[in-house]
Design an enzyme around this catalytic site. Structure first.
Site, PDB file in Angstrom:
ATOM      1  N   LYS A 182     -42.451  47.645  78.697  1.00  0.00           N
ATOM      2  CA  LYS A 182     -42.540  47.396  80.146  1.00  0.00           C
ATOM      3  C   LYS A 182     -43.571  48.344  80.746  1.00  0.00           C
ATOM      4  CE  LYS A 182     -41.303  48.946  84.121  1.00  0.00           C
ATOM      5  NZ  LYS A 182     -42.319  48.394  84.975  1.00  0.00           N
ATOM      6  N   GLY A 213     -42.783  43.728  85.019  1.00  0.00           N
ATOM      7  CA  GLY A 213     -41.745  43.582  86.022  1.00  0.00           C
ATOM      8  C   GLY A 213     -41.466  44.868  86.757  1.00  0.00           C
ATOM      9  N   GLY A 215     -39.511  48.182  87.856  1.00  0.00           N
ATOM     10  CA  GLY A 215     -38.697  49.156  87.137  1.00  0.00           C
ATOM     11  C   GLY A 215     -37.228  49.054  87.478  1.00  0.00           C
ATOM     12  N   GLU A 257     -40.984  62.026  79.140  1.00  0.00           N
ATOM     13  CA  GLU A 257     -42.033  62.964  79.546  1.00  0.00           C
ATOM     14  C   GLU A 257     -42.182  62.787  81.037  1.00  0.00           C
ATOM     15  OE1 GLU A 257     -45.289  63.872  81.174  1.00  0.00           O
ATOM     16  OE2 GLU A 257     -46.372  62.641  79.712  1.00  0.00           O
ATOM     17  N   CYS A 291     -49.865  64.512  85.044  1.00  0.00           N
ATOM     18  CA  CYS A 291     -48.717  65.393  85.171  1.00  0.00           C
ATOM     19  C   CYS A 291     -49.002  66.799  84.652  1.00  0.00           C
ATOM     20  CB  CYS A 291     -47.510  64.793  84.452  1.00  0.00           C
ATOM     21  SG  CYS A 291     -47.906  64.068  82.865  1.00  0.00           S
ATOM     22  N   GLU A 391     -44.699  68.292  92.671  1.00  0.00           N
ATOM     23  CA  GLU A 391     -45.827  67.597  92.064  1.00  0.00           C
ATOM     24  C   GLU A 391     -46.466  66.674  93.096  1.00  0.00           C
ATOM     25  OE1 GLU A 391     -46.744  65.592  87.786  1.00  0.00           O
ATOM     26  OE2 GLU A 391     -44.968  64.845  88.834  1.00  0.00           O
TER      27      GLU A 391
END
Length: 484
Positions: A182, A213, A215, A257, A291, A391
């Site tokens: 996905k 699609g 989430g 992650e 990230c 972040e």
């Protein structure tokens, strides 16, 4: 920052009306369509079919059926399959470059020079791993076997739309697992090309399945599905929490992650040009949308103004503009929503008293149509400020001053995240000593080259498990003991 060229823009409307399930392109059982826009212009570039829960059931059933035979293939058979995938990947390189530029807004030079090579390395590394990996070993008279875990659900982010899908997929296939993939909603084009690559390479029916699609629908269904053996997820902590909760009743493995707020420590003897290059290469070039970005730069107080005198002109000289222009150094943010989020953080930095020394609110002059942000630097930041804690996922850099190296290390580790870290210093031994004390999964010293085959993952709230290379493949393996 006024561009001296005309925007190229997407030239063809993309129409993708099907999902890839059980070795064939199929209409969604619960049809829905997503329109995608060009981050650089805001114009619609294509429409992509989205699946629903019934499509997930069909994909998982296909993967479950295929697992019975695919999990019994030999390493050599999987090597040959991956070699065919590599050939097809190479044949579609330019298609993938254009897709990444169009859907993500990554400068074409960055797509060609980083996004594509980082994905290719994953295939080549998986092939090399399989050539020597000991799936069976004897410990005395006890046989220890490593076997494919089962159906793997792969849920990927939008910021690395080649590296992450390819890395997860080839690790799973190398281990003998079957896959339901996905991709992120914002970057579907490269995912669809990956499915075409798998089909052209002759991946057996059901071994690789693609379900685009939302989430909240697809991710949740995959995470709770009883026939899914594990979930590999890259994204945000809130989404990872929902996945883990959904996966808990079936006790499936979940690797993740997640986010980062990576520190960059400049030691007192740091070469400031190297330090600035680190910021340019790992923060600004990616529009801050990674990230592991070194978004907290921790500088000796005695060298703060000297550092800013080198940094600010470099930031102000960044060529921001059309990602299709070969000379563009920084493209737009991926979406209007992400642009709004970044603007909110810049406003918060100003309101909380940080000193704005470059960039700021709004869009660069002449770039009002797309989701462009100004490369922004704050000085006089404290580690308690919002821009130093959360972040941002944008081209926003916080510069924090320190008095002692021990204080710098304390600031670096004072974060809920622990994905990456950076150290710049002229004494290699001293730089390594500091690197050893940073609690993060990947440390770069003096802007050295990235090793895309090394284990990737973080400490603390940056996730669990590792990706890439042998360590990444092992996440898809289960251990069996045989005594005879």
């Amino acid at each position: 920052m006024v561009p001296d060229y005309q925007f190229v823009g997407a030239t063809n409307m993309r129409e993708h009306n099907q999902l890839y399930i059980d070795g064939a392109w199929r209409d969604p059982l619960q049809p829905s369509v997503l329109e995608r826009t060009d981050p650089a212009t805001g114009k619609v570039t294509g429409r992509v079919a989205l699946g629903g829960e019934a499509d997930v059931d069909a994909a998982v059933a296909a993967a479950d059926r295929a697992f019975a035979s695919y999990s019994q293939t030999t390493p050599q058979e999987r090597i040959e399959l991956l070699e065919r995938i590599l050939v097809e990947f190479d044949a579609r390189t330019e298609d993938l470059v254009q897709a990444v530029t169009e859907e993500l807004g990554a400068p074409v030079a960055l797509a060609r020079g980083a996004h594509l090579p980082s994905g290719r390395v994953q295939i080549a590394t998986a092939i090399e791993t399989l050539k020597t990996y000991p799936f069976t070993e004897m410990r005395g008279t006890t046989e220890i076997r490593k076997e494919a875990l089962g159906v793997a659900a792969l849920i990927t982010p939008w910021n690395f739309p080649v590296l992450q899908p390819v890395g997860k997929t080839v690790s799973a296939l190398a281990a003998g697992c079957t896959v339901v993939f996905k991709p992120a909603q914002l970057t579907p084009y490269s995912a669809l090309i990956l499915a075409e690559i798998m089909h052209a390479a002759g991946v057996p029916a059901g071994v690789f399945n693609l379900v685009n699609g939302r989430g909240s629908v697809i991710g949740k269904k995959l995470s709770s599905h009883p026939d899914v053996g594990m979930v590999s997820f890259t994204g945000s902590l809130p989404a990872a929490t929902e996945i883990s909760i959904a996966a808990a009743p079936t006790a499936k493995r979940v690797t993740s992650e997640l986010g980062g707020k990576s520190p960059h420590i400049l030691l007192p003897d740091a070469d400031l040009n190297v330090a600035v290059n680190t910021a340019m290469n790992w923060l600004m070039a990616m529009t801050g949308q990674l990230c592991s970005a070194p978004s907290r730069t921790i500088v000796p107080r005695s060298r703060l103004e000297e550092f800013l005198n080198v940094l600010v002109p470099a930031v102000e000289a960044i060529r921001v503009g059309d990602p299709r222009a070969e000379t563009t150094a920084m493209g737009p943010l991926v979406s209007a929503e992400q642009w709004d989020i970044v603007q909110g953080y810049i406003r918060k930095g100003i309101d909380e008293g940080a000193r704005l020394v470059a960039g700021g609110l709004g869009k660069p002059e002449g770039l009002e149509a797309g989701h462009f942000a100004k490369p922004t630097v704050f000085a006089d930041v404290t580690n308690s400020m919002t821009i130093a804690r959360e972040e941002i996922f944008g081209p926003v850099m916080s510069v924090i001053a320190y008095d002692t190296v021990e204080e710098a290390i304390q600031i670096a580790n004072d974060s809920p995240f622990g994905l990456a870290g950076y150290v710049t210093g002229s004494d290699p031994a001293a730089a390594h000593a500091v690197a050893e004390k940073i609690r993060a999964g990947y440390i770069i010293i003096n802007d050295t080259d990235f090793d895309w085959s090394a284990p990737w993952g973080g400490y603390k709230q940056s996730g669990n498990g590792r990706e890439f290379g042998p360590d990444g493949m092992e996440e898809y393996l289960e251990t069996k003991v045989v005594r005879a």
